[in-house]
Structure formats: structure tokens, C-alpha cells
Motif scaffolding. Sequence first.
Motif, PDB file in Angstrom:
ATOM      1  N   ARG A  77       2.130  -0.706  -7.532  1.00  0.00           N
ATOM      2  CA  ARG A  77       0.841  -1.401  -6.876  1.00  0.00           C
ATOM      3  C   ARG A  77       0.276  -2.770  -7.624  1.00  0.00           C
ATOM      4  O   ARG A  77       0.181  -3.731  -7.244  1.00  0.00           O
ATOM      5  CB  ARG A  77       0.145  -0.429  -6.226  1.00  0.00           C
ATOM      6  CG  ARG A  77       0.631   0.395  -4.954  1.00  0.00           C
ATOM      7  CD  ARG A  77      -0.488   1.291  -4.591  1.00  0.00           C
ATOM      8  NE  ARG A  77       0.239   2.375  -3.866  1.00  0.00           N
ATOM      9  CZ  ARG A  77      -0.145   3.419  -3.473  1.00  0.00           C
ATOM     10  NH1 ARG A  77      -1.593   3.602  -3.806  1.00  0.00           N
ATOM     11  NH2 ARG A  77       0.440   4.275  -2.887  1.00  0.00           N
ATOM     12  N   GLU A  89      -4.679   0.810   1.317  1.00  0.00           N
ATOM     13  CA  GLU A  89      -4.453   1.609   0.281  1.00  0.00           C
ATOM     14  C   GLU A  89      -5.245   2.810   0.304  1.00  0.00           C
ATOM     15  O   GLU A  89      -4.975   3.855  -0.107  1.00  0.00           O
ATOM     16  CB  GLU A  89      -4.670   0.614  -1.028  1.00  0.00           C
ATOM     17  CG  GLU A  89      -3.750   1.162  -2.314  1.00  0.00           C
ATOM     18  CD  GLU A  89      -4.775   1.697  -2.985  1.00  0.00           C
ATOM     19  OE1 GLU A  89      -6.139   1.368  -3.121  1.00  0.00           O
ATOM     20  OE2 GLU A  89      -4.428   2.052  -4.121  1.00  0.00           O
ATOM     21  N   ALA A 118       0.953  -1.213   0.187  1.00  0.00           N
ATOM     22  CA  ALA A 118       0.060   0.120  -0.172  1.00  0.00           C
ATOM     23  C   ALA A 118       0.793   1.284  -0.118  1.00  0.00           C
ATOM     24  O   ALA A 118       0.384   2.452  -0.409  1.00  0.00           O
ATOM     25  CB  ALA A 118      -0.809  -0.012   1.141  1.00  0.00           C
ATOM     26  N   ARG A 119       2.036   1.194   0.514  1.00  0.00           N
ATOM     27  CA  ARG A 119       3.050   2.178   0.600  1.00  0.00           C
ATOM     28  C   ARG A 119       3.915   2.289  -0.675  1.00  0.00           C
ATOM     29  O   ARG A 119       4.641   3.241  -0.815  1.00  0.00           O
ATOM     30  CB  ARG A 119       3.711   2.202   1.695  1.00  0.00           C
ATOM     31  CG  ARG A 119       3.122   2.681   3.267  1.00  0.00           C
ATOM     32  CD  ARG A 119       2.500   4.088   3.256  1.00  0.00           C
ATOM     33  NE  ARG A 119       1.558   4.067   4.252  1.00  0.00           N
ATOM     34  CZ  ARG A 119       0.224   4.134   4.039  1.00  0.00           C
ATOM     35  NH1 ARG A 119      -0.023   3.700   2.723  1.00  0.00           N
ATOM     36  NH2 ARG A 119      -0.726   4.273   4.970  1.00  0.00           N
ATOM     37  N   PRO A 153       2.541   4.220  -6.802  1.00  0.00           N
ATOM     38  CA  PRO A 153       1.284   3.991  -7.287  1.00  0.00           C
ATOM     39  C   PRO A 153       1.269   3.014  -8.483  1.00  0.00           C
ATOM     40  O   PRO A 153       0.586   2.386  -8.757  1.00  0.00           O
ATOM     41  CB  PRO A 153       0.886   5.290  -7.549  1.00  0.00           C
ATOM     42  CG  PRO A 153       1.260   6.190  -6.490  1.00  0.00           C
ATOM     43  CD  PRO A 153       2.524   5.795  -6.254  1.00  0.00           C
ATOM     44  N   TYR A 157      -4.944  -4.842   2.248  1.00  0.00           N
ATOM     45  CA  TYR A 157      -4.197  -4.225   1.258  1.00  0.00           C
ATOM     46  C   TYR A 157      -5.283  -3.226   0.479  1.00  0.00           C
ATOM     47  O   TYR A 157      -5.065  -1.942   0.644  1.00  0.00           O
ATOM     48  CB  TYR A 157      -3.855  -4.880  -0.004  1.00  0.00           C
ATOM     49  CG  TYR A 157      -3.384  -3.908  -1.175  1.00  0.00           C
ATOM     50  CD1 TYR A 157      -2.332  -2.932  -1.335  1.00  0.00           C
ATOM     51  CD2 TYR A 157      -4.299  -3.889  -2.465  1.00  0.00           C
ATOM     52  CE1 TYR A 157      -1.914  -2.215  -2.160  1.00  0.00           C
ATOM     53  CE2 TYR A 157      -4.022  -3.047  -3.333  1.00  0.00           C
ATOM     54  CZ  TYR A 157      -2.735  -2.357  -3.317  1.00  0.00           C
ATOM     55  OH  TYR A 157      -2.460  -1.382  -4.377  1.00  0.00           O
TER      56      TYR A 157
END
Lengths: 389, 304
Positions: free
Chosen positions: B119, B195, B112-113, B116, B191
Motif C-alpha cells: 500500500r 483503508e 485499499a485491498r 498491506p 483511499y
Amino acid sequence: MNARVQPARPAIGAVRRAFAPWNDPQAKPLIRFENVTKRFGPTVAVDDLSLDIFEREFFCLLGPSGCGKSTLMRLLAGFEQPTAGRVILGGADLAGVPPYRRPVNMMFQSYALFPHMSVAKNVAYGLKQESLPRGEIERRVQEMLQLVQLEALANRRPDQLSGGQRQRVALARSLAKQPKVLLLDEPLAALDKKLREETQFELMDIQQRLGTTFLVVTHDQEEAMTMADRIAVMDRGRLAQVATPGDLYEQPQTRFVAEFVGDINLLEGRVAGGEGGFWQITSPLAPAPLTVHDPDEALETGQAVAVAVRPEKMTISRDKPAAGGNAIEGEVWDIGYLGDWTVYRVKLGDGAILRVSRANASRFVEQPIDWEERVHLGFAPDAAIILTR
Amino acid sequence: MIEALRARAGRLAVIGLPYLWLAIFFLLPFAIVLKISMSDPATAQPPYRPVLDIFGGVAHWRDFLLALDFENFETLWSDSLYVHAALSSLRIALVSTGLLLFVGYPIAYAMARAAPGLRPLFVAMVILPFWTSFLIRVYAWIGILKPEGLLNQLLLWLDIIAAPLAILNTPTAVYIGIVYAYLPFMILPLYASLERQDPTLIEAAQDLGAPAWKAFLTITVPLSMPGIVAGALLCFIPIVGEFVVPDLLGGSETLMIGRTLWSEFFSNRDWPLASAVAIVLLIIIVIPIVVYRELEAERWEAAR
């Protein structure tokens, strides 16, 4: 200062300020940005910027989006580290101090309220981190909720509040720890117009009462003008001008500041000569040279400059003004009636458009000016200033 | 008027369809299993008595209903084997769910970190094992865990152990297999909830004086509670009835109710008793869900 002494020149702007530590060479700034640069990869967000902010000041960072104003604030909060330069708070360099150890608090644009906590718990969160005794925390929470008039909603959750109420919770939460500096990131952007105006004055009131230094980031020049003691206009990572709202509006130093803060008409031209602060400027827009009184400028004959006049400082009439005054002829292209003001957009011979606004001081107007009428625009030598940059 | 009726009928059809689906594919099979669990085993086709003839008349229906009883449930209760199997299944499911949370949370948090753009790649990597048959993947673990398997060879080669470890056919092997098999079901809901979290909340917590670990415990974890609960239920429920992993990787001492059910059905051909086991299993699983939903509803009421 002795109030009975007549100043050599009248004051600039409509507000007289007794509080002006920035004019006192003895005053020590609370916050000092010293040649601060911040790069994100190839982009330069803040470019070798130096700025002093004083205790108890209500300071606004104003600029278009992407000018680096938010980055500057995040540098102070500790969420970003400067690539070069120093950020100093109360005499101490903040380099390496993590956000949770800095005596500044931030009110986020999205408010960032904790959705799983009640209003009271949100406000108490920062106090709990200091391990204060329980009674003390409760007392401070009560005090803060009273300050923002939300005592009745202490047990609500953020999703049960209106936008305005959420904004107050965020304010109470960020003030609860009595920070040296309160950072406000676009604090009013999410509110509607009426509420925004009310809240502006309320923020000023709270700042006055607590004596906290406020640093506000905004893109709304009206908001900045209303609230701030001083405004820094930022443009592409640099400071374009730092001044009081009055100075900024009446004495902008660059074309960017003049156009960003309020409406302005820019007449490009060249210096034809000048004497005793009265300059003659020839412009293709005007049939005769324009006279502008701007004693602070040192200009050379032939230099390219712009004559800048605010719309409300121009006159509009059917009759040709008396000889010797500044006069420009044109045709009324558009009229916008705003109630308190009427704005005329006047098209000149070469297609350029000037804006003139007139206060509707009376309910009745004899023979109002109509669309497509030939009109004469005028302004006094004192109403305009000369911009070289 | 006719328009209104038609709209009403349309609305009913839209709402009714999912209910019809549930009735045919969930309620009806459940009723059949419930009926079999209340029957007696028989050496016949089908292997239980009585058999219902829907058009058999009133007398037949009465005889049929009188022939049903709770004898099989009494057997389950009185025979310690079944009670043990049920308790053992619950314990294994509970421990496995705890392990899954412990392993899955850091992975989901890191995903989630992540940037982007990365992911979707990580999500695909978590889902990728599903493209291979579950059975083959569990079989592969036999090759890894057996005495002369990959793990033991590696450990021997590294001089960490002197003699091969007996991992296969032990509870350890069952835990390894279950954690491996159910990890995606834990990671994905975690997640999804992590997220969605607004990263400025963490900044706000730090701004208010909380170091990163404290912001994590007071903001990130409580806000990911729906993900934790969803992941835990998604893993706990099927693990209670898990059959393949303990059958392939566990030894004879690994007692699980899914395995018991299988042997009742296929080795003993005692369909009624096996059905009773299935019903008990269902009740064991449904109760925690109902309790959780009640608590959740109360919590929401309290917040109003």
C-alpha cells in the motif's frame, strides 16, 4: 435407559446428561468434517481433522491461539476453502457453496456491526437479503430484539451502545435468519467478568429455547466448561480430545489436555506393577510407590507414565497419613487465599512444585497451615489418573 | 493566582495563534479584494480609485466609503459573458468531478485491498507526479493530444482511425487534462476512508446472505461517504476556478470563469472587475460547502 438400574461405575463429572446423540450409533451428524486439511502457504492450520457435530448440540472448540479453531469455523462459514477433505452440512457437501448461500450464520468476535445502520436495520439486514415482505421482516426484527431484550434501543446506532448491548445486537442479527448452525467466534471475550458469567447462562438459555446448533470458538476453558455439551480441545491443527466437560476434566487423555483444561499436578514415573486396575507407580517425587486406580489403562511394567492429580483432589496436613496411602512430603512455598478456595503451592525435595487447593467450607480454621511448614500431601487411588501420552 | 493567569494567557496564545494566522493571511487579503471589487478602474498606479489612506482623517474616510459601490457586480450580472462563464465552469467542474469519482474509486478500492506491504508503494506512486511541475505535466498533454501527437500516431499505426482526431483545443482535451491533474486529490481521501474500513464488515454482510456486489453497495460505499465527499469537494472547488488546463488544452470555445478572471486582470487591467469575479467565484464555491455542512449536522442530530 432405566434410571433405577444402578450403574456399574459411578458417573464421571458432576452433571448428568440426558442429551447425548454422540453415543447413539444411529444418530446422523448435522455437521461432519471429513479428513479436512487447510494450509496457508507452508503453515498447516487444520491437519487431517475429522469431527461430527449433532443437531441441537452446544459445541465448543477450545484451544490456545493459533491452534486452528478459528480456521475450522471459517471453513464451515465458507470464508475459507479446505485444501483437502470435505465439510458436510445436513448431508450435503459444502464445497463451492459461497458464504451467502450457506444456512449458517456467524457472530464475529469484533461483532462487525454495521456502524451506519441502526440496531433494527442491523438485525434486518440478513432478512432483507431474502426479499421477505416488509411486515414479515419487521415482525422478525421485533421478535429478535425481544429475545435479547433490546426493543427500547431499536433506533440507536452501534456507537451509542455499551459493549454488552453490542454483543446482544450481534447475537440477534446472526439469529434473525434462523440458521441451522450459529457460529460464535469468542462471543464473550470483549465483556468484563461479571457480564461474561451472566451472558454464558443467557446464551445457554437462548440455545435451549431455539434449539439451534451452536458452535463456539473460545480459548477460555471455564467458558467452554460452563456452556458446552461437548468440547473439542485442539492443538496445532489436530483434535487432542473430544468429550463432555466432565470427561475432559476427570479423564483427560493426554498431558496437553490435562494441563490446558484446569490445573493439574503431573508426577512423572514408571509402572512397577498392577492388579485389577490398581497400578503401582514409582516416582522420584514420592518415597513409596503410588497406587492409582485406573482400570481403563493397559500398561506394561517399566513403562514411563505420569500420575495426574487435580489440586482439589489432594489433601494437605501436618500429620503423616496412615501407612499404605499415597503420601508425598514437602514444604509450603506459597499460599493463595481466594476466598472460596485456598491454594497451597508445596515445594518437594527436588524443587518440583505441587498445587493443592482446599475449599474454605468453614469461616474459622484451627491452627491454619503456615508458610515454610513441613506438610504431607495425599490422594486416594481413585483421585488420580495415569497419562501415557 | 499569577500561575492561573499565566496558564490562561498560555491557553489564549495557543488558541489565538491560528486565528491570528487566518486573520492576516485570509481575512485581510479577502477584505482588500472585496474593497477593490467595489472600486472604479483608473489609469493610474494602482489602477483603481479610491485609494485608502488609513491616517487620512475623518473626512478622507467618509469620501473613501462613499466612493465604493456595487457597479462591477451589476456589470457581471448584466453581461451574459460572465454568467455563461460561471455556468460553464460549474458544469465542467461537475462533470469532471463525476468522471474523477468514476475513475478514482476503483483505483482507491484496489489500493485499499492490496497487501498491506504494497500500500505505501501505491500511495507513493499516486503522489509521485507532484514531484514534476504541474505546468510541465499539462504541457506534456499537448504533445500527446495534438493532431500529429503521440495518441494520434498510435491510433493511426494501429489502424483504428484513418485521419488524425482533433482532440487538442476541444472540451474533451480539457476533461482529459482536468481528470489527469486532479486524480490524486480524489484517490487519496477515498483511499484513506476505504483503508480504514474493517474487512470483517464485508464478511458479516456476506454471511448474512449478501453477494459481493450487494455487500459493496450496501456497506462499502455508504461507509466511504466521508471520503467521497472530501474527494469531491477537494476536486470540485479548484476545478471551478481552474485556469491553466483550459488555457493550454482548451480552445476558444471553452469558457471558464478562471480564464475570464485572468484576462480581466492582465489583458484589460480592470482590477476592480476582476476582483468582483473573484468574489462571485468564492460565493459560488462556499454555498455548496455550507449547505453540505448543514445537511451533515442535521443528519447527526437525527441520529441522536
